[in-house]
Structures are given as structure tokens and as C-alpha cells.
Motif scaffolding. Structure first.
Motif, mmCIF file in Angstrom:
data_model
loop_
_atom_site.group_PDB
_atom_site.id
_atom_site.type_symbol
_atom_site.label_atom_id
_atom_site.label_comp_id
_atom_site.label_asym_id
_atom_site.label_seq_id
_atom_site.Cartn_x
_atom_site.Cartn_y
_atom_site.Cartn_z
ATOM 1 N N GLN A 86 57.594 12.145 12.863
ATOM 2 C CA GLN A 86 58.585 12.838 11.974
ATOM 3 C C GLN A 86 60.041 12.328 12.750
ATOM 4 N N PRO A 87 60.869 11.674 11.942
ATOM 5 C CA PRO A 87 61.958 11.244 12.425
ATOM 6 C C PRO A 87 63.069 11.877 13.118
ATOM 7 N N ASN A 88 63.289 12.984 12.575
ATOM 8 C CA ASN A 88 64.354 13.968 12.996
ATOM 9 C C ASN A 88 63.827 14.707 14.235
ATOM 10 N N THR A 89 62.714 14.878 14.487
ATOM 11 C CA THR A 89 61.922 15.496 15.766
ATOM 12 C C THR A 89 61.335 14.681 16.772
ATOM 13 N N ASN A 90 61.172 13.827 16.257
ATOM 14 C CA ASN A 90 60.171 12.537 17.087
ATOM 15 C C ASN A 90 58.645 13.215 17.296
ATOM 16 N N PHE A 91 58.383 14.305 16.696
ATOM 17 C CA PHE A 91 57.098 14.893 16.613
ATOM 18 C C PHE A 91 56.076 14.098 16.156
ATOM 19 N N VAL A 92 54.772 13.771 17.128
ATOM 20 C CA VAL A 92 53.825 12.964 16.211
ATOM 21 C C VAL A 92 52.862 13.814 15.350
ATOM 22 N N LEU A 93 52.726 13.597 14.141
ATOM 23 C CA LEU A 93 52.247 14.209 13.064
ATOM 24 C C LEU A 93 50.867 13.991 13.144
ATOM 25 N N ALA A 94 50.473 12.650 13.324
ATOM 26 C CA ALA A 94 49.101 12.063 13.290
ATOM 27 C C ALA A 94 49.017 10.855 14.145
ATOM 28 N N GLY A 95 47.847 10.613 14.589
ATOM 29 C CA GLY A 95 47.414 9.467 15.569
ATOM 30 C C GLY A 95 46.323 8.977 15.532
ATOM 31 N N GLN A 96 46.109 7.653 15.849
ATOM 32 C CA GLN A 96 44.714 7.067 15.663
ATOM 33 C C GLN A 96 44.722 5.830 16.776
ATOM 34 N N ASP A 97 43.623 5.694 17.668
ATOM 35 C CA ASP A 97 43.386 4.581 18.519
ATOM 36 C C ASP A 97 42.040 4.041 17.983
ATOM 37 N N TYR A 98 42.327 2.498 18.145
ATOM 38 C CA TYR A 98 40.751 1.915 17.857
ATOM 39 C C TYR A 98 41.072 0.591 18.413
ATOM 40 N N VAL A 99 39.657 -0.066 18.510
ATOM 41 C CA VAL A 99 39.591 -1.213 19.065
ATOM 42 C C VAL A 99 39.035 -2.304 18.387
ATOM 43 N N LEU A 100 39.700 -3.491 18.349
ATOM 44 C CA LEU A 100 39.083 -4.763 17.696
ATOM 45 C C LEU A 100 38.338 -5.777 18.864
ATOM 46 N N ALA A 101 37.302 -5.979 18.555
ATOM 47 C CA ALA A 101 36.670 -7.266 19.401
ATOM 48 C C ALA A 101 37.688 -8.500 19.400
ATOM 49 N N LYS A 102 37.902 -9.272 20.191
ATOM 50 C CA LYS A 102 38.907 -10.354 20.277
ATOM 51 C C LYS A 102 38.060 -11.718 19.800
ATOM 52 N N GLU A 103 37.308 -11.542 18.573
ATOM 53 C CA GLU A 103 36.734 -12.879 18.143
ATOM 54 C C GLU A 103 37.512 -13.773 17.575
ATOM 55 N N ALA A 104 37.060 -14.777 16.991
ATOM 56 C CA ALA A 104 37.935 -15.922 16.761
ATOM 57 C C ALA A 104 39.157 -15.572 15.944
ATOM 58 N N ILE A 105 38.911 -14.940 14.552
ATOM 59 C CA ILE A 105 39.996 -14.737 13.851
ATOM 60 C C ILE A 105 41.141 -13.688 14.453
ATOM 61 N N VAL A 106 40.615 -12.639 15.187
ATOM 62 C CA VAL A 106 41.537 -11.862 15.826
ATOM 63 C C VAL A 106 42.352 -12.743 16.930
ATOM 64 N N ARG A 107 41.597 -13.593 17.663
ATOM 65 C CA ARG A 107 42.433 -14.373 18.689
ATOM 66 C C ARG A 107 43.291 -15.378 17.845
ATOM 67 N N SER A 108 43.179 -15.839 16.706
ATOM 68 C CA SER A 108 43.952 -16.825 16.132
ATOM 69 C C SER A 108 45.143 -16.049 15.616
ATOM 70 N N MET A 109 45.101 -14.868 15.345
ATOM 71 C CA MET A 109 46.187 -14.004 14.984
ATOM 72 C C MET A 109 47.148 -13.576 16.083
ATOM 73 N N LEU A 110 46.762 -13.538 17.257
ATOM 74 C CA LEU A 110 47.482 -13.086 18.540
ATOM 75 C C LEU A 110 48.254 -14.441 19.111
ATOM 76 N N GLN A 111 48.032 -15.432 18.658
ATOM 77 C CA GLN A 111 49.075 -16.797 19.045
ATOM 78 C C GLN A 111 50.413 -16.398 18.596
ATOM 79 N N ARG A 112 51.283 -16.613 19.451
ATOM 80 C CA ARG A 112 52.804 -16.683 19.325
ATOM 81 C C ARG A 112 53.102 -17.593 18.264
#
Length: 188
Positions: free
Chosen positions: A161-187
Motif C-alpha cells: 500500500q503506497p501511502n503507508t508502505n504496509f505489505v498487503l500480501a506477499g509470496q516467496d517461491y523458488v525456480l530451478a536454475k535450468e537452461a531457460i532460467v539461466r539464459s534469462m539471467l544473463q545481463r
């Protein structure tokens, strides 16, 4: 003579079956070749959509229907002013899924008043959130970061919420760093 009579039907059946067998062999993809079922079952889209679904569930009853949300670009946790193709695509897929779920998502790329840093996207730092949200009458901003290890990418998404900086929702998750993900991480 009886042997010839049996042989002709078998030969005829073999000739009729040959095109079917050859067709089946030619349409079977090789192990390395992508096809619809292997590509559509990729972990990337599924993980991002599940994260967005979780956010929508957490936001149930917390948002006004007539005010939009803004999706910020997911950034590198070690350099908040930087992102990659992975960060930009995660942002796009989260925004798409939230819109599919009925939330009003404001597309920032079509706005002239937001500066788009070349090859970065709509980067949002904490000091900018209030200004951008007020200017676009947004009730919340979806922000996030990712961190890389040698074999994983950890992603954290929050709806703030921008006016209060309160977090309304949150989610953590993990991706395996397989070939597709690795290619998208290249600068780039």
C-alpha cells in the motif's frame, strides 16, 4: 498354395501399416527437441501464476474494485537498480495473471510520465512508489526481488500500500536454475 494365400494378406497388411509406422516415427520429437507438452509444462509460467494466485487469495477483501494496481519490475536483490530478462518477464507474467483474476492492472509501459531505463523496465524504488501511485491513482504496487544461487533463483513478491508502505500480501517461491532460467539471467 495355402502358404501363398496366407502370405498375400500378411503382405497386404504390412504394406498398409507401413505409412502409419513411418508417420509415427517421423512425428516423434527427439529428446532435445521442444514440443508443446514439454514447453507448456515449463516450471517458469506455472510458478509465476501460482505466486499471483496466492497474492490474489491474500488480497481478497483488501482492495477497492475501482482503483488499479501497478506492477513494478522485479529487481536483483543485490543491485536494486538492475534487472534482467527474468525480472522483466516475471513482472509481465504476474501482471497478466492478476489481470486474469479480475484485478485492474495499470500498464506502465504505455505511460509517458514514467521513465523507462533502457533494458531495465519500470523500476520502482521505495522513494518513488508514493509519487507514482498518487499520479496514477493506484491503490497498491506489486514489487519484488530475486536472488541467484548456483542452482536456484529465489523470488520474493509483495503487494504494498503506497501511502503507508504496509505489505498487503506477499509470496516467496523458488525456480530451478535450468537452461531457460539461466539464459534469462544473463545481463543484456
Amino acid at each position: 498354395m495355402p502358404i501363398q494365400v496366407l502370405t498375400k494378406p500378411l503382405a497386404r497388411a504390412a504394406l498398409l501399416a507401413l505409412p502409419l509406422l513411418l508417420g509415427a516415427c517421423s512425428s516423434t520429437p527427439t529428446k532435445d527437441e521442444g514440443n508443446y507438452s514439454t514447453i507448456s509444462s515449463n516450471q517458469f509460467i506455472d510458478a509465476n501464476y501460482k505466486a499471483a494466485d496466492s497474492l490474489m487469495h491474500q488480497l481478497s477483501g483488501k482492495l477497492m474494485a475501482d482503483k488499479p494496481l501497478i506492477m513494478a519490475t522485479i529487481v536483483n536483490i543485490d543491485a536494486l537498480e538492475q534487472t534482467t530478462t527474468l525480472g522483466r518477464l516475471v513482472s509481465e507474467q504476474l501482471s497478466t495473471r492478476l489481470a486474469q483474476g479480475g484485478l485492474s492492472m495499470l500498464e506502465m509501459k504505455l505511460r509517458n510520465s514514467v521513465y523507462l531505463k533502457r533494458n531495465q523496465g519500470e523500476l520502482m524504488l521505495t522513494r518513488e512508489i508514493g509519487e507514482v501511485a498518487t499520479a496514477h491513482n493506484a491503490q497498491a504496487i506489486v514489487v519484488g526481488s530475486y536472488a541467484e544461487t548456483s542452482d536456484m533463483v529465489f523470488i520474493n513478491i509483495k503487494v504494498i500500500q503506497p501511502n503507508t508502505n504496509f505489505v498487503l500480501a506477499g509470496q516467496d517461491y523458488v525456480l530451478a536454475k535450468e537452461a531457460i532460467v539461466r539464459s534469462m539471467l544473463q545481463r543484456n
